[in-house]
Motif scaffolding. Structure first.
Motif, PDB file in Angstrom:
ATOM      1  N   GLU A  24       0.854  -1.182   0.000  1.00 57.18           N
ATOM      2  CA  GLU A  24       0.000   0.000   0.000  1.00 57.18           C
ATOM      3  C   GLU A  24       0.892   1.234   0.000  1.00 57.18           C
ATOM      4  O   GLU A  24       1.806   1.353   0.814  1.00 57.18           O
ATOM      5  N   VAL A  25       0.628   2.152  -0.943  1.00 54.76           N
ATOM      6  CA  VAL A  25       1.430   3.368  -1.076  1.00 54.76           C
ATOM      7  C   VAL A  25       0.516   4.568  -1.312  1.00 54.76           C
ATOM      8  O   VAL A  25      -0.646   4.418  -1.685  1.00 54.76           O
ATOM      9  N   THR A  26       1.059   5.744  -1.138  1.00 54.30           N
ATOM     10  CA  THR A  26       0.379   6.975  -1.530  1.00 54.30           C
ATOM     11  C   THR A  26       0.673   7.193  -3.006  1.00 54.30           C
ATOM     12  O   THR A  26       1.825   7.068  -3.434  1.00 54.30           O
ATOM     13  N   VAL A  61       9.010   6.636  -8.486  1.00 52.78           N
ATOM     14  CA  VAL A  61       8.903   5.989  -7.177  1.00 52.78           C
ATOM     15  C   VAL A  61       9.795   6.697  -6.167  1.00 52.78           C
ATOM     16  O   VAL A  61      10.842   7.246  -6.518  1.00 52.78           O
ATOM     17  N   SER A  62       9.373   6.665  -4.904  1.00 44.81           N
ATOM     18  CA  SER A  62      10.216   7.201  -3.838  1.00 44.81           C
ATOM     19  C   SER A  62      11.416   6.278  -3.662  1.00 44.81           C
ATOM     20  O   SER A  62      11.364   5.094  -3.981  1.00 44.81           O
ATOM     21  N   LYS A  90      12.521   8.536 -10.605  1.00 43.35           N
ATOM     22  CA  LYS A  90      12.619   8.457  -9.146  1.00 43.35           C
ATOM     23  C   LYS A  90      12.356   9.842  -8.570  1.00 43.35           C
ATOM     24  O   LYS A  90      12.655  10.860  -9.191  1.00 43.35           O
ATOM     25  N   MET A  91      11.794   9.835  -7.378  1.00 41.96           N
ATOM     26  CA  MET A  91      11.355  11.064  -6.751  1.00 41.96           C
ATOM     27  C   MET A  91      12.440  11.650  -5.848  1.00 41.96           C
ATOM     28  O   MET A  91      13.419  10.985  -5.512  1.00 41.96           O
ATOM     29  N   ASN A  92      12.211  12.883  -5.431  1.00 38.57           N
ATOM     30  CA  ASN A  92      13.089  13.560  -4.491  1.00 38.57           C
ATOM     31  C   ASN A  92      13.219  12.742  -3.208  1.00 38.57           C
ATOM     32  O   ASN A  92      12.277  12.061  -2.798  1.00 38.57           O
ATOM     33  N   LYS A  98       5.815   6.262  -1.693  1.00 37.51           N
ATOM     34  CA  LYS A  98       4.988   7.043  -2.608  1.00 37.51           C
ATOM     35  C   LYS A  98       5.338   6.743  -4.060  1.00 37.51           C
ATOM     36  O   LYS A  98       6.496   6.507  -4.391  1.00 37.51           O
ATOM     37  N   ILE A  99       4.310   6.766  -4.911  1.00 39.49           N
ATOM     38  CA  ILE A  99       4.513   6.714  -6.355  1.00 39.49           C
ATOM     39  C   ILE A  99       3.855   7.949  -6.967  1.00 39.49           C
ATOM     40  O   ILE A  99       2.941   8.540  -6.385  1.00 39.49           O
ATOM     41  N   ASP A 100       4.326   8.312  -8.137  1.00 35.91           N
ATOM     42  CA  ASP A 100       3.773   9.405  -8.917  1.00 35.91           C
ATOM     43  C   ASP A 100       3.450   8.819 -10.282  1.00 35.91           C
ATOM     44  O   ASP A 100       4.335   8.286 -10.960  1.00 35.91           O
ATOM     45  N   ILE A 101       2.193   8.893 -10.672  1.00 34.89           N
ATOM     46  CA  ILE A 101       1.747   8.298 -11.940  1.00 34.89           C
ATOM     47  C   ILE A 101       1.857   9.341 -13.044  1.00 34.89           C
ATOM     48  O   ILE A 101       1.306  10.444 -12.926  1.00 34.89           O
TER      49      ILE A 101
END
Length: 126
Positions: A24-26, A61-62, A90-92, A98-101
C-alpha cells in the motif's frame, strides 16, 4: 505425482504473473510541464535519463521503494488502473512510500486523480 507437480508449477507461474510484493502506497500524479520540473530542466526527461511521452504508462517511485526492489524498468500493477506501468523515474529524497503516476500533459487528469492510497504489486527482477 507428476500431475501435482505440474499443477504446482502452473500456480507458481500464475501467481508470478499477477505480481508479487503487494504494498500500500500513496499515489499522486505528475505531468510533462515546466512547472513540475526542476528549474531550467526538461520536463520530459526523468532522473534515470528516460524521455517521457504522453500516453506512456510510467511511474516515479520514492527512493525507499527502489531499495525494496522497485528499480528502473520494473513492471508494476496499480490497483484500480488497467495495464502495467513501468518505473521510469525516481522522486526527491524527501518522499517515502509514494509513487507518482505519469499523465502526459493532461494537468486536469492529474488534478482529478489527486492523492490516493493504492495497492501496487510487482515482481522483482533477478
Amino acid at each position: 505425482m507428476k500431475l501435482q507437480l505440474t499443477l504446482i508449477a502452473c500456480c507458481a507461474v500464475l501467481i508470478g504473473c499477477s505480481g508479487g510484493n503487494p504494498r500500500e502506497v500513496t499515489a499522486t500524479a505528475y505531468n510533462s510541464v515546466k512547472a513540475q520540473t526542476t528549474i531550467d530542466g526538461d520536463p520530459t526527461l526523468t532522473a534515470w535519463g528516460d524521455t517521457l511521452k504522453p500516453g506512456m504508462k510510467a511511474i516515479a517511485v520514492s527512493r525507499d521503494l527502489i531499495d525494496d526492489g522497485l528499480t528502473h524498468g520494473t513492471e508494476v500493477t496499480i490497483e484500480g488502473l488497467p495495464g502495467t506501468y513501468i518505473v521510469r523515474d525516481k522522486m526527491n529524497k524527501r518522499w517515502d512510500n509514494k509513487i507518482d503516476i505519469y499523465m502526459g500533459n493532461d494537468v486536469k487528469a492529474a488534478r482529478e486523480w489527486g492523492k490516493r492510497t493504492v495497492t501496487i504489486s510487482w515482481v522483482e527482477k533477478d
